[in-house]
Design a protein around this motif. Sequence first.
Motif, PDB file in Angstrom:
ATOM      1  N   PHE A  61      -1.321   1.509  -8.744  1.00 48.44           N
ATOM      2  CA  PHE A  61      -2.876   0.398  -8.364  1.00 48.44           C
ATOM      3  C   PHE A  61      -3.479   0.477  -9.549  1.00 48.44           C
ATOM      4  O   PHE A  61      -4.537  -0.234  -9.965  1.00 48.44           O
ATOM      5  CB  PHE A  61      -3.512   0.370  -7.461  1.00 48.44           C
ATOM      6  CG  PHE A  61      -3.045   0.235  -5.756  1.00 48.44           C
ATOM      7  CD1 PHE A  61      -2.722  -1.417  -5.875  1.00 48.44           C
ATOM      8  CD2 PHE A  61      -2.542   0.747  -5.717  1.00 48.44           C
ATOM      9  CE1 PHE A  61      -2.104  -1.586  -4.413  1.00 48.44           C
ATOM     10  CE2 PHE A  61      -2.054   0.713  -3.924  1.00 48.44           C
ATOM     11  CZ  PHE A  61      -1.518  -0.947  -3.616  1.00 48.44           C
TER      12      PHE A  61
ATOM     13  N   LEU B 169      -2.499  -6.554   1.245  1.00 46.82           N
ATOM     14  CA  LEU B 169      -2.494  -5.863  -0.639  1.00 46.82           C
ATOM     15  C   LEU B 169      -3.463  -7.628  -1.090  1.00 46.82           C
ATOM     16  O   LEU B 169      -2.789  -8.169  -1.890  1.00 46.82           O
ATOM     17  CB  LEU B 169      -1.118  -6.240  -1.484  1.00 46.82           C
ATOM     18  CG  LEU B 169      -0.785  -4.678  -1.130  1.00 46.82           C
ATOM     19  CD1 LEU B 169       0.790  -4.244  -2.087  1.00 46.82           C
ATOM     20  CD2 LEU B 169      -1.368  -3.639  -1.769  1.00 46.82           C
TER      21      LEU B 169
ATOM     22  N   ILE C 176       1.036  -8.022  -6.963  1.00 47.19           N
ATOM     23  CA  ILE C 176      -0.152  -7.311  -5.902  1.00 47.19           C
ATOM     24  C   ILE C 176      -0.902  -8.069  -5.171  1.00 47.19           C
ATOM     25  O   ILE C 176      -2.149  -7.472  -4.441  1.00 47.19           O
ATOM     26  CB  ILE C 176      -0.092  -6.183  -6.240  1.00 47.19           C
ATOM     27  CG1 ILE C 176      -1.081  -5.641  -6.935  1.00 47.19           C
ATOM     28  CG2 ILE C 176       1.936  -5.770  -5.953  1.00 47.19           C
ATOM     29  CD1 ILE C 176      -1.546  -4.682  -6.535  1.00 47.19           C
TER      30      ILE C 176
ATOM     31  N   TRP D  98       1.322  -2.602   2.750  1.00 42.17           N
ATOM     32  CA  TRP D  98       1.416  -1.509   2.221  1.00 42.17           C
ATOM     33  C   TRP D  98       0.702  -0.378   2.989  1.00 42.17           C
ATOM     34  O   TRP D  98      -0.304  -0.919   3.533  1.00 42.17           O
ATOM     35  CB  TRP D  98       0.033  -1.380   1.120  1.00 42.17           C
ATOM     36  CG  TRP D  98      -0.119  -0.631   0.766  1.00 42.17           C
ATOM     37  CD1 TRP D  98       0.272   0.302  -0.831  1.00 42.17           C
ATOM     38  CD2 TRP D  98      -1.638   0.913   1.014  1.00 42.17           C
ATOM     39  NE1 TRP D  98       0.099   1.479  -1.103  1.00 42.17           N
ATOM     40  CE2 TRP D  98      -1.900   1.852   0.202  1.00 42.17           C
ATOM     41  CE3 TRP D  98      -2.200   0.086   1.332  1.00 42.17           C
ATOM     42  CZ2 TRP D  98      -2.615   2.775  -0.053  1.00 42.17           C
ATOM     43  CZ3 TRP D  98      -3.136   1.445   1.818  1.00 42.17           C
ATOM     44  CH2 TRP D  98      -2.887   2.726   1.299  1.00 42.17           C
TER      45      TRP D  98
ATOM     46  N   LEU E 245       5.600  -1.759  -5.197  1.00 41.86           N
ATOM     47  CA  LEU E 245       4.869  -1.826  -5.838  1.00 41.86           C
ATOM     48  C   LEU E 245       4.908  -1.016  -7.625  1.00 41.86           C
ATOM     49  O   LEU E 245       5.546  -0.381  -7.796  1.00 41.86           O
ATOM     50  CB  LEU E 245       3.326  -0.421  -5.595  1.00 41.86           C
ATOM     51  CG  LEU E 245       3.195  -0.969  -3.846  1.00 41.86           C
ATOM     52  CD1 LEU E 245       2.025  -0.068  -3.836  1.00 41.86           C
ATOM     53  CD2 LEU E 245       1.954  -2.347  -3.919  1.00 41.86           C
TER      54      LEU E 245
ATOM     55  N   PRO F 262      -5.690   0.935  -2.736  1.00 42.85           N
ATOM     56  CA  PRO F 262      -5.731  -0.680  -3.475  1.00 42.85           C
ATOM     57  C   PRO F 262      -6.887  -0.349  -3.391  1.00 42.85           C
ATOM     58  O   PRO F 262      -8.237  -0.092  -3.514  1.00 42.85           O
ATOM     59  CB  PRO F 262      -5.056  -0.665  -2.074  1.00 42.85           C
ATOM     60  CG  PRO F 262      -4.371   0.141  -1.312  1.00 42.85           C
ATOM     61  CD  PRO F 262      -5.089   1.039  -1.969  1.00 42.85           C
TER      62      PRO F 262
END
Length: 379
Positions: free
Chosen positions: A136, A275, A148, A372, A18, A189
């Motif tokens: 994120f 994601l 993502i 994820w 990520l 997320p």
Amino acid sequence: MSIGVSIAMPKRAICGTLPSNKVTIRFYPILFAQNCLTGWIHKPAYAHNGLSFPSSIKSDPLPKPMIPQANNQSTTMTGTSITEMAPAKVNLYLRICGRRDDGYHLLDSAVIFTAFGDQISLTPAATDSLTITGSFATALTNIADNPIVTRPMANSPAAPNLCMQALTAFRDAGGVMPPVAITLDKRIPVGAGLGGGSADAAAMLRALNAHADKSVTPETLHALATRLGADVPACLRAHALRMTGIGDQISSLSASMSLSPAPDAHAFMVLANPLIPLATKDVFAHLHSDGQGSAGDIDTLDISGLVGLGNDLEATACTLVPEIASLLSLLRQQHGCQIAAMSGSGASCFALFDSQPASQQACVALRKSGIWAEATHSL
Ligand SMILES: C[C@](O)(CO)[C@H](O)COP(=O)(O)OP(=O)(O)OC[C@H]1O[C@@H](n2ccc(N)nc2=O)[C@H](O)[C@@H]1O
Ligand SMILES: Nc1ncnc2c1ncn2[C@@H]1O[C@H](COP(=O)(O)OP(=O)(O)OP(=O)(O)O)[C@@H](O)[C@H]1O
């Protein structure tokens, strides 16, 4: 008012790794002249560690910090910073019970919070600012250019971050907090059904009310939380709860309920997300059933029994993002998986495991599949 925005984004890593980004947003000018830097520094230092946050006289029985850490408090203080955890929320079950005139849906849901979550820290500063770090960070700032995020969010990222919304709302309600540099470590997320934004807003409210020059009453804090989002009041408390109403009416889960496999033990779980962000609003807008209604008396159910009550948003979410159904099936195939379900409005799913090693192995396997995943446990 002019708003200065400075953005520094290291080149993103692609595929499985990520992106690690750092985004700083500064707000000019100082809006609260009475809370200037000088005023801040000359306030009495925080008793425990010389923290230069103002000490406040708190006459109200304010919500206590909820998240256990090394010192058994949710708020930790390092040097001049205050750090507050923002645990991810998991809806064990979620039943739709009706709809209000304003379009909001009435729910019945049991939620738990996990050791995994975001983290916010507040440091005295000359002006308010927000720096977002973590996996994120980009998802909150530049959605169109984010590897993502493959489907655009309905909710524009141009809306102020919920951390800043919480700060503004707190001051508007009479809370007095001098300018503050906020760092949000964004690990949950975004738009994932794990209540990430709500957790951040709630963590801000907890930290602000604990350290402000002038705090607000618990009732005001609850009202602020409700205005910031349906999930925010639950996140403010961050322990096992049953939520009804639109999510704003909350009560602790019955003490007789066995939420952990053993006394003082945690429920081990894996959180997983394809994601693909899925806006809560969109799932409710596409809802194609009235729901099963209230779960009634849940006191005799253990944690697996609660998950077995189902999520009325799952079918709609699977229609919008078919990858959710595949993810659930993958979770159920993992060794030691007891039960798996979708959290909130998705697309995140979770699975309960019979041991911590089993949850960790499943997490590794899911990550190898490009999903994820986080192995964690209930608080
Ligand atoms: C579904 C849950 O995840 C369950 O925990 C939460 O209730 C959602 O909470 P949240 O993300 O804080 O939701 P909000 O930001 O307040 O609402 C987003 C949108 O979802 C819809 N919404 C949300 C909550 C609710 N009880 N009924 C709704 O219909 C509304 O269209 C609303 O505009
Ligand atoms: N600090 C924040 N963290 C995450 N999202 C934020 C934040 N501030 C604003 N947002 C916006 O809020 C929206 C929802 O984000 P969030 O991650 O809370 O969704 P969610 O996990 O689906 O929430 P819930 O489980 O409560 O439905 C996104 O569109 C995002 O741009």
